[in-house]
Write an enzyme that holds these catalytic residues in place. Sequence first.
Site, mmCIF file in Angstrom:
data_model
loop_
_atom_site.group_PDB
_atom_site.id
_atom_site.type_symbol
_atom_site.label_atom_id
_atom_site.label_comp_id
_atom_site.label_asym_id
_atom_site.label_seq_id
_atom_site.Cartn_x
_atom_site.Cartn_y
_atom_site.Cartn_z
ATOM 1 N N ALA A 29 0.804 -1.228 0.000
ATOM 2 C CA ALA A 29 0.000 0.000 0.000
ATOM 3 C C ALA A 29 0.837 1.278 0.000
ATOM 4 O O ALA A 29 0.442 2.282 -0.596
ATOM 5 C CB ALA A 29 -0.936 0.000 1.200
ATOM 6 N N THR A 33 0.200 5.425 -1.709
ATOM 7 C CA THR A 33 -0.429 6.464 -0.898
ATOM 8 C C THR A 33 -0.265 7.841 -1.543
ATOM 9 O O THR A 33 -1.176 8.656 -1.487
ATOM 10 C CB THR A 33 0.106 6.481 0.553
ATOM 11 O OG1 THR A 33 1.515 6.386 0.522
ATOM 12 C CG2 THR A 33 -0.454 5.340 1.363
ATOM 13 N N PHE A 40 -5.976 0.714 3.171
ATOM 14 C CA PHE A 40 -7.231 0.270 3.791
ATOM 15 C C PHE A 40 -7.036 -0.328 5.173
ATOM 16 O O PHE A 40 -7.940 -0.351 5.983
ATOM 17 C CB PHE A 40 -7.923 -0.764 2.891
ATOM 18 C CG PHE A 40 -8.318 -0.189 1.574
ATOM 19 C CD1 PHE A 40 -9.210 0.854 1.512
ATOM 20 C CD2 PHE A 40 -7.779 -0.678 0.398
ATOM 21 C CE1 PHE A 40 -9.580 1.403 0.298
ATOM 22 C CE2 PHE A 40 -8.135 -0.134 -0.822
ATOM 23 C CZ PHE A 40 -9.036 0.906 -0.878
ATOM 24 N N HIS A 126 -3.387 -10.138 -4.387
ATOM 25 C CA HIS A 126 -4.734 -9.879 -3.869
ATOM 26 C C HIS A 126 -5.709 -9.464 -4.964
ATOM 27 O O HIS A 126 -6.770 -8.915 -4.676
ATOM 28 C CB HIS A 126 -4.683 -8.806 -2.771
ATOM 29 C CG HIS A 126 -3.893 -9.243 -1.562
ATOM 30 N ND1 HIS A 126 -3.336 -8.355 -0.671
ATOM 31 C CD2 HIS A 126 -3.551 -10.475 -1.109
ATOM 32 C CE1 HIS A 126 -2.693 -9.034 0.282
ATOM 33 N NE2 HIS A 126 -2.807 -10.321 0.031
#
Length: 253
Positions: A29, A33, A40, A126
């Site tokens: 992640a 950003t 999340f 994912h």
Amino acid sequence: MIAPDLQTAIDRLSSLIGEAERIVPFTGAGISTECGIPDFRSPGGLWTKNQPIPFDAFMARRDMRDEAWRRRFAIEETFARARPGRGHRALAALYRAGKVPAVVTQNIDNLHQASGVAPDDVVELHGNTTYATCLACDRRYEVPWVKEQFDAQDAHAPDCSCGGFIKTATVSFGQAMPVDEMRRAEALTKSCDLFLVVGSSLVVWPAAGFPLMAKRNGAALVIVNRDPTEFDDIADLVVRADIGEVFAPFIPA
Ligand SMILES: [Zn+2]
């Protein structure tokens, strides 16, 4: 070693990249950003406000499928607007230079593909939230089409013409990890001489398994992440700084 300052980090990273022949980036992640994609899992992130919908609930209940799509549409603007950040662009440059065979990512935002890495060379652990698939026949659907149907059907998610359920191409809680992607990620990790973690805290399974796998196979390990990770002790270089700033010098002019 933990880089004491940004310049030392960049110099050290530069020489490790220069020495390496086969670099496998592993991204999370933190690389997205600066592109406006929220983490999340972070405090205050989406998942702390909304309990995630587990896969079995999605399969079992129509109201859960409707709710899953309602949440997805709520973040559509964020994902549709996002453009690759400096980390993505630096990795894409290494890819074009032939140093990076493929990128392994925990992200679902499609930004590695948008930065110029061929879709086949992005291993998504994912999945991907920028499109949807039928869970029964695997047919691809686009999010705006699902939204149109959803609105036309009084806020109910459409099903596939085969009768299967349509879901974003992501891996939900309780859903099996994609077998091919896991296998490819392992093979890449074992074949590289530099394993480059960018923006992952390496806590979510299966992320935690890869750094050790790389080290055992003789690769150098670099971790660029805002926060400390469990693997900092075995890393050859740890950089706790802004990812965009660290990778900006690696973007060709
Ligand atoms: Zn179908």
